[in-house]
Design a protein around this motif. Structure first.
Motif, PDB file in Angstrom:
ATOM      1  N   ASP A 188      -4.603  -3.032  -1.634  1.00 13.09           N
ATOM      2  CA  ASP A 188      -5.738  -2.362  -1.651  1.00 13.09           C
ATOM      3  C   ASP A 188      -5.846  -1.431  -2.607  1.00 13.09           C
ATOM      4  O   ASP A 188      -6.962  -1.386  -3.184  1.00 13.09           O
ATOM      5  N   ALA A 189      -4.754  -0.863  -3.262  1.00 10.72           N
ATOM      6  CA  ALA A 189      -4.907  -0.259  -4.522  1.00 10.72           C
ATOM      7  C   ALA A 189      -5.411  -1.149  -5.647  1.00 10.72           C
ATOM      8  O   ALA A 189      -6.128  -0.583  -6.609  1.00 10.72           O
ATOM      9  N   TRP A 190      -4.949  -2.200  -5.931  1.00  8.87           N
ATOM     10  CA  TRP A 190      -5.535  -3.179  -6.869  1.00  8.87           C
ATOM     11  C   TRP A 190      -6.906  -3.739  -6.647  1.00  8.87           C
ATOM     12  O   TRP A 190      -7.535  -3.771  -7.683  1.00  8.87           O
ATOM     13  N   ASN A 191      -7.235  -3.701  -5.566  1.00  7.78           N
ATOM     14  CA  ASN A 191      -8.867  -4.012  -5.339  1.00  7.78           C
ATOM     15  C   ASN A 191      -9.828  -3.032  -5.644  1.00  7.78           C
ATOM     16  O   ASN A 191     -10.957  -3.369  -5.854  1.00  7.78           O
ATOM     17  N   THR A 192      -9.352  -1.946  -5.704  1.00  4.61           N
ATOM     18  CA  THR A 192     -10.398  -0.679  -6.120  1.00  4.61           C
ATOM     19  C   THR A 192     -10.464  -0.481  -7.443  1.00  4.61           C
ATOM     20  O   THR A 192     -11.329   0.455  -7.810  1.00  4.61           O
ATOM     21  N   MET A 193      -9.393  -1.057  -8.361  1.00  6.84           N
ATOM     22  CA  MET A 193      -9.430  -0.772  -9.582  1.00  6.84           C
ATOM     23  C   MET A 193     -10.652  -1.322 -10.471  1.00  6.84           C
ATOM     24  O   MET A 193     -11.264  -2.533 -10.063  1.00  6.84           O
ATOM     25  N   SER A 194     -11.149  -0.699 -11.579  1.00  5.32           N
ATOM     26  CA  SER A 194     -12.282  -1.210 -12.387  1.00  5.32           C
ATOM     27  C   SER A 194     -11.906  -2.398 -12.934  1.00  5.32           C
ATOM     28  O   SER A 194     -10.582  -2.561 -13.281  1.00  5.32           O
ATOM     29  N   GLU A 195     -13.012  -3.452 -13.432  1.00  5.97           N
ATOM     30  CA  GLU A 195     -12.614  -4.480 -14.193  1.00  5.97           C
ATOM     31  C   GLU A 195     -12.049  -4.125 -15.614  1.00  5.97           C
ATOM     32  O   GLU A 195     -10.961  -4.771 -16.079  1.00  5.97           O
ATOM     33  N   ASP A 196     -12.381  -2.858 -16.075  1.00  6.06           N
ATOM     34  CA  ASP A 196     -11.910  -2.506 -17.354  1.00  6.06           C
ATOM     35  C   ASP A 196     -10.474  -2.040 -17.278  1.00  6.06           C
ATOM     36  O   ASP A 196      -9.645  -2.404 -18.100  1.00  6.06           O
ATOM     37  N   ASP A 197     -10.189  -1.473 -16.085  1.00  2.99           N
ATOM     38  CA  ASP A 197      -8.692  -1.296 -16.215  1.00  2.99           C
ATOM     39  C   ASP A 197      -7.979  -2.300 -15.895  1.00  2.99           C
ATOM     40  O   ASP A 197      -6.786  -2.624 -16.194  1.00  2.99           O
ATOM     41  N   LEU A 198      -8.184  -3.448 -15.017  1.00  7.13           N
ATOM     42  CA  LEU A 198      -7.704  -4.705 -14.759  1.00  7.13           C
ATOM     43  C   LEU A 198      -7.523  -5.396 -16.005  1.00  7.13           C
ATOM     44  O   LEU A 198      -6.486  -5.755 -16.362  1.00  7.13           O
ATOM     45  N   ASN A 199      -8.403  -5.316 -16.822  1.00  8.08           N
ATOM     46  CA  ASN A 199      -8.337  -6.033 -18.219  1.00  8.08           C
ATOM     47  C   ASN A 199      -7.143  -5.511 -18.981  1.00  8.08           C
ATOM     48  O   ASN A 199      -6.642  -5.947 -19.830  1.00  8.08           O
ATOM     49  N   ASP A 200      -7.079  -4.166 -19.032  1.00  3.99           N
ATOM     50  CA  ASP A 200      -6.275  -3.370 -19.737  1.00  3.99           C
ATOM     51  C   ASP A 200      -4.965  -3.758 -19.356  1.00  3.99           C
ATOM     52  O   ASP A 200      -3.881  -4.027 -20.095  1.00  3.99           O
ATOM     53  N   ILE A 201      -4.617  -3.807 -17.961  1.00  2.87           N
ATOM     54  CA  ILE A 201      -3.288  -4.156 -17.414  1.00  2.87           C
ATOM     55  C   ILE A 201      -2.789  -5.451 -17.771  1.00  2.87           C
ATOM     56  O   ILE A 201      -1.920  -5.866 -18.198  1.00  2.87           O
ATOM     57  N   LEU A 202      -3.937  -6.371 -17.631  1.00  2.00           N
ATOM     58  CA  LEU A 202      -3.754  -7.640 -17.922  1.00  2.00           C
ATOM     59  C   LEU A 202      -3.056  -8.054 -19.528  1.00  2.00           C
ATOM     60  O   LEU A 202      -2.371  -8.557 -19.651  1.00  2.00           O
ATOM     61  N   SER A 203      -3.900  -7.157 -20.218  1.00  3.82           N
ATOM     62  CA  SER A 203      -3.406  -7.213 -21.592  1.00  3.82           C
ATOM     63  C   SER A 203      -2.109  -6.845 -22.055  1.00  3.82           C
ATOM     64  O   SER A 203      -1.340  -7.460 -22.662  1.00  3.82           O
ATOM     65  N   TYR A 204      -1.771  -5.693 -21.215  1.00  8.46           N
ATOM     66  CA  TYR A 204      -0.162  -5.419 -21.406  1.00  8.46           C
ATOM     67  C   TYR A 204       0.397  -6.209 -20.811  1.00  8.46           C
ATOM     68  O   TYR A 204       1.727  -6.634 -21.543  1.00  8.46           O
ATOM     69  N   LEU A 205       0.323  -7.007 -19.615  1.00  9.49           N
ATOM     70  CA  LEU A 205       1.659  -7.812 -19.149  1.00  9.49           C
ATOM     71  C   LEU A 205       1.223  -9.176 -19.811  1.00  9.49           C
ATOM     72  O   LEU A 205       2.272  -9.794 -20.008  1.00  9.49           O
TER      73      LEU A 205
END
Length: 78
Positions: free
Chosen positions: A47-64
């Motif tokens: 649920d926490a991941w589903n509520t994140m913005s696309e920008d935040d998810l892209n930043d996390i993907l870039s890090y990982l």
């Protein structure tokens, strides 16, 4: 920014004592598939991941992705 977002999201869900999934636990291609499919089971607390913005998810993907097992600079979360 991605590292900070990842760690705070993971810890808010699992608590301060949680050991996060390390960036080097997957290859770059595997991280891309997780984010393409939005398969948040690997992190738990979907649920926490589903509520994140696309920008935040892209930043996390870039890090990982940048510190994945097969990257030039693999890293573990500490």
């Amino acid at each position: 920014k991605g590292k900070h977002l990842y760690r705070t999201t993971y810890k808010s869900c699992h608590g301060e004592e949680a050991v996060p999934v390390s960036p080097d636990s997957k290859t770059q291609a595997q991280w891309e598939r997780v984010f393409e499919k939005k398969d948040w089971k690997v992190f738990g607390c979907e649920d926490a991941w589903n509520t994140m913005s696309e920008d935040d998810l892209n930043d996390i993907l870039s890090y990982l992705h940048g510190h994945a097992f097969d990257s030039p600079s693999p890293a573990k979360c500490k």
